[in-house]
Design a protein around this motif. Structure first.
Motif, PDB file in Angstrom:
ATOM      1  N   ARG A 119       0.950  -1.361  -0.037  1.00  0.00           N
ATOM      2  CA  ARG A 119       0.020  -0.044   0.100  1.00  0.00           C
ATOM      3  C   ARG A 119       0.773   1.189   0.173  1.00  0.00           C
ATOM      4  NH1 ARG A 119      -5.040  -1.409   1.405  1.00  0.00           N
ATOM      5  NH2 ARG A 119      -5.663  -3.183   2.101  1.00  0.00           N
ATOM      6  N   GLY A 120       0.570   2.130  -0.798  1.00  0.00           N
ATOM      7  CA  GLY A 120       1.300   3.633  -1.067  1.00  0.00           C
ATOM      8  C   GLY A 120       0.621   4.428   0.226  1.00  0.00           C
ATOM      9  N   PRO A 121       1.462   5.555   0.235  1.00  0.00           N
ATOM     10  CA  PRO A 121       1.065   6.551   1.174  1.00  0.00           C
ATOM     11  C   PRO A 121      -0.382   6.964   1.080  1.00  0.00           C
ATOM     12  CG  PRO A 121       3.062   7.044   0.206  1.00  0.00           C
ATOM     13  CD  PRO A 121       2.586   6.147  -0.711  1.00  0.00           C
ATOM     14  N   ASN A 122      -1.386   7.407   2.226  1.00  0.00           N
ATOM     15  CA  ASN A 122      -2.559   7.902   2.176  1.00  0.00           C
ATOM     16  C   ASN A 122      -2.356   9.466   1.951  1.00  0.00           C
ATOM     17  OD1 ASN A 122      -5.125   8.722   2.611  1.00  0.00           O
ATOM     18  ND2 ASN A 122      -5.453   7.141   4.302  1.00  0.00           N
ATOM     19  N   TRP A 123      -2.507   9.824   0.381  1.00  0.00           N
ATOM     20  CA  TRP A 123      -2.345  11.166   0.232  1.00  0.00           C
ATOM     21  C   TRP A 123      -3.723  11.923   0.710  1.00  0.00           C
ATOM     22  CZ3 TRP A 123       2.028  13.008  -0.698  1.00  0.00           C
ATOM     23  CH2 TRP A 123       2.927  12.269  -1.425  1.00  0.00           C
ATOM     24  N   THR A 124      -4.863  11.257   0.684  1.00  0.00           N
ATOM     25  CA  THR A 124      -6.069  11.813   0.911  1.00  0.00           C
ATOM     26  C   THR A 124      -5.943  12.662   2.624  1.00  0.00           C
ATOM     27  OG1 THR A 124      -7.369  10.486  -0.333  1.00  0.00           O
ATOM     28  CG2 THR A 124      -8.595  11.679   1.293  1.00  0.00           C
ATOM     29  N   ALA A 125      -5.396  11.565   3.365  1.00  0.00           N
ATOM     30  CA  ALA A 125      -5.349  12.170   4.880  1.00  0.00           C
ATOM     31  C   ALA A 125      -4.320  13.299   4.990  1.00  0.00           C
ATOM     32  CB  ALA A 125      -4.827  10.991   5.651  1.00  0.00           C
ATOM     33  N   ALA A 126      -3.157  13.352   4.308  1.00  0.00           N
ATOM     34  CA  ALA A 126      -2.130  14.115   4.189  1.00  0.00           C
ATOM     35  C   ALA A 126      -2.751  15.568   3.658  1.00  0.00           C
ATOM     36  CB  ALA A 126      -1.021  13.756   3.357  1.00  0.00           C
ATOM     37  N   MET A 127      -3.629  15.727   2.760  1.00  0.00           N
ATOM     38  CA  MET A 127      -4.149  16.605   2.133  1.00  0.00           C
ATOM     39  C   MET A 127      -5.043  17.355   3.235  1.00  0.00           C
ATOM     40  SD  MET A 127      -4.888  15.542  -1.803  1.00  0.00           S
ATOM     41  CE  MET A 127      -5.562  17.467  -2.163  1.00  0.00           C
ATOM     42  N   VAL A 128      -6.053  16.651   3.903  1.00  0.00           N
ATOM     43  CA  VAL A 128      -7.073  17.054   4.756  1.00  0.00           C
ATOM     44  C   VAL A 128      -6.208  17.873   5.877  1.00  0.00           C
ATOM     45  CG1 VAL A 128      -8.756  16.293   6.571  1.00  0.00           C
ATOM     46  CG2 VAL A 128      -8.692  15.382   4.099  1.00  0.00           C
ATOM     47  N   ALA A 129      -5.116  16.897   6.232  1.00  0.00           N
ATOM     48  CA  ALA A 129      -4.371  17.646   7.394  1.00  0.00           C
ATOM     49  C   ALA A 129      -3.711  18.866   7.072  1.00  0.00           C
ATOM     50  CB  ALA A 129      -3.177  16.565   7.820  1.00  0.00           C
ATOM     51  N   ALA A 130      -3.268  19.120   5.820  1.00  0.00           N
ATOM     52  CA  ALA A 130      -2.550  20.190   5.208  1.00  0.00           C
ATOM     53  C   ALA A 130      -3.751  21.299   5.126  1.00  0.00           C
ATOM     54  CB  ALA A 130      -2.063  20.084   3.991  1.00  0.00           C
ATOM     55  N   ILE A 131      -4.888  21.029   4.579  1.00  0.00           N
ATOM     56  CA  ILE A 131      -5.722  22.240   4.810  1.00  0.00           C
ATOM     57  C   ILE A 131      -6.449  22.528   5.915  1.00  0.00           C
ATOM     58  CG2 ILE A 131      -8.474  22.329   4.050  1.00  0.00           C
ATOM     59  CD1 ILE A 131      -7.857  20.550   1.836  1.00  0.00           C
ATOM     60  N   THR A 163       1.409  29.354   2.624  1.00  0.00           N
ATOM     61  CA  THR A 163       1.272  28.357   3.273  1.00  0.00           C
ATOM     62  C   THR A 163       0.547  27.155   2.505  1.00  0.00           C
ATOM     63  OG1 THR A 163       1.117  29.658   5.223  1.00  0.00           O
ATOM     64  CG2 THR A 163       0.634  27.362   5.298  1.00  0.00           C
ATOM     65  N   THR A 164      -0.454  27.680   1.774  1.00  0.00           N
ATOM     66  CA  THR A 164      -1.152  26.637   0.953  1.00  0.00           C
ATOM     67  C   THR A 164      -0.240  25.703   0.082  1.00  0.00           C
ATOM     68  OG1 THR A 164      -3.171  27.857   1.122  1.00  0.00           O
ATOM     69  CG2 THR A 164      -3.014  26.254  -0.409  1.00  0.00           C
ATOM     70  N   LYS A 165       0.665  26.700  -0.823  1.00  0.00           N
ATOM     71  CA  LYS A 165       1.493  26.216  -1.779  1.00  0.00           C
ATOM     72  C   LYS A 165       2.632  25.101  -1.115  1.00  0.00           C
ATOM     73  CE  LYS A 165       1.246  29.648  -4.979  1.00  0.00           C
ATOM     74  NZ  LYS A 165       1.830  30.826  -6.058  1.00  0.00           N
ATOM     75  N   SER A 166       3.213  25.511   0.026  1.00  0.00           N
ATOM     76  CA  SER A 166       4.144  24.889   0.668  1.00  0.00           C
ATOM     77  C   SER A 166       3.739  23.647   1.389  1.00  0.00           C
ATOM     78  CB  SER A 166       5.230  25.800   1.748  1.00  0.00           C
ATOM     79  OG  SER A 166       4.131  26.039   2.648  1.00  0.00           O
ATOM     80  N   ALA A 167       2.438  23.639   2.201  1.00  0.00           N
ATOM     81  CA  ALA A 167       1.876  22.533   3.042  1.00  0.00           C
ATOM     82  C   ALA A 167       1.246  21.452   2.253  1.00  0.00           C
ATOM     83  CB  ALA A 167       1.167  23.167   3.986  1.00  0.00           C
ATOM     84  N   SER A 168       0.450  21.784   1.212  1.00  0.00           N
ATOM     85  CA  SER A 168      -0.282  20.884   0.515  1.00  0.00           C
ATOM     86  C   SER A 168       0.487  19.882  -0.619  1.00  0.00           C
ATOM     87  CB  SER A 168      -1.598  21.811  -0.374  1.00  0.00           C
ATOM     88  OG  SER A 168      -2.208  22.407   0.404  1.00  0.00           O
ATOM     89  N   PRO A 169       0.581  18.661  -0.220  1.00  0.00           N
ATOM     90  CA  PRO A 169       1.038  17.735  -1.088  1.00  0.00           C
ATOM     91  C   PRO A 169       0.376  17.916  -2.481  1.00  0.00           C
ATOM     92  CG  PRO A 169      -0.397  16.405   0.398  1.00  0.00           C
ATOM     93  CD  PRO A 169      -0.165  18.121   0.666  1.00  0.00           C
ATOM     94  N   THR A 170       0.974  17.768  -3.742  1.00  0.00           N
ATOM     95  CA  THR A 170       0.528  17.830  -4.974  1.00  0.00           C
ATOM     96  C   THR A 170       1.026  16.684  -5.564  1.00  0.00           C
ATOM     97  OG1 THR A 170       2.597  19.042  -5.622  1.00  0.00           O
ATOM     98  CG2 THR A 170       0.683  20.489  -5.082  1.00  0.00           C
TER      99      THR A 170
END
Length: 279
Positions: A119-131, A163-170
């Motif tokens: 399983r790969g990283p959970n990108w959805t959880a990472a994005m929610v945390a960044a938001i 902050t949005t550009k630096s914290a949000s994974p893309t």
């Protein structure tokens, strides 16, 4: 005085065709002697153990481990002493019940089926945390600035954007591939000196392989697909069986093993901490 046939006349006729046929092992032995080679010479050239060469020349194929391995050893030894292996293999099949039916392919893939899915990283959880972090930062800045005017609002907006550009994974390239189980060449080169490390790759096609540690514990038993690789490590010894050695590349303790294995050739190999010379 007896009028009947003498005892010599009553003896059964001998089968000259059976008497003329030289056993497979004897034919290999005669060819080796005619070529001026010793058993040690043949063992070194073919990597077939000396005990197995002696047993085959005595027409004892039990140490080979089965008909498939026996045919592979006959083919390898025949080429080493400049004999055509086809008639010898045909004679072996005739004397040992013929070639068995092909093994179903399903068991070969059993090891692949039971391996857990990576399983790969959970990108959805990472994005929610960044938001959540961005929203909290914006709220904190707005409260601190109070009614400081348009300049404060502009600074808050700029800070939120940065902050949005630096914290949000893309993850624009999609889900990353699972990490490879095979180490890089640098990792193999840095293999520990107090252990034996064996890397097997299949760049030229797929091959069934079996690997055991020094206690005989099975490390892997299955099909290595084309392009895949496996790495095994033990404190003292790794035992290998290669179903199609011609499709395999070996790296032992950081060094490539340059053996000219033929396609379809079955090989039994053992490597220790002191190799790349096979144990």
């Amino acid at each position: 005085m007896s009028i009947g046939n003498s005892p010599e006349d009553e003896r059964p006729f001998s089968d000259e065709s059976q008497e003329a046929r030289v056993p497979v092992g004897r034919a290999l032995q005669q060819a080796r002697i005619a070529a001026g080679l010793t058993v040690d010479d043949v063992s070194s050239a073919t990597r077939v153990r000396i005990a197995i060469v002696h047993a085959i020349e005595a027409d004892d194929f039990g140490p080979c481990g089965g008909d498939v391995y026996a045919r592979g050893h006959i083919r390898t030894l025949a080429k080493a002493v400049r004999l055509d292996p086809a008639p010898l293999i045909a004679q072996y099949d005739a004397e040992h019940g013929g070639r068995p039916a092909p093994t179903p392919a399903a068991p070969l893939f059993e090891a692949e089926r039971i391996r857990p899915e990576r399983r790969g990283p959970n990108w959805t959880a990472a994005m929610v945390a960044a938001i959540v972090v961005v929203i909290g930062f914006v709220g904190f800045t707005a409260i601190k600035g109070g009614s400081g005017g348009n300049d404060s609002k502009a600074q808050v907006a700029e800070g939120a954007t940065a902050t949005t550009k630096s914290a949000s994974p893309t993850p624009t390239k999609g889900k990353p591939a699972a990490p490879s189980t095979a180490p890089s060449d640098s990792a193999i080169a840095a293999a520990p000196q107090d252990k034996v490390t064996v890397q097997i790759s299949a760049p030229n096609g797929r091959s069934w392989i079996s690997a055991k540690d020094h206690n005989g514990r099975m490390l892997f038993d299955g099909l290595l697909k084309k392009g895949d690789s496996k790495t095994f490590q033990d404190s003292s010894k790794i035992n290998l069986i290669l179903g199609d050695a011609g499709a395999i590349e070996l790296y032992v303790n950081g060094k490539k093993i340059d053996d000219n294995f033929q396609p379809g050739q079955v090989e039994r190999l053992t490597y220790t901490k002191g190799d790349p010379v096979a144990g």
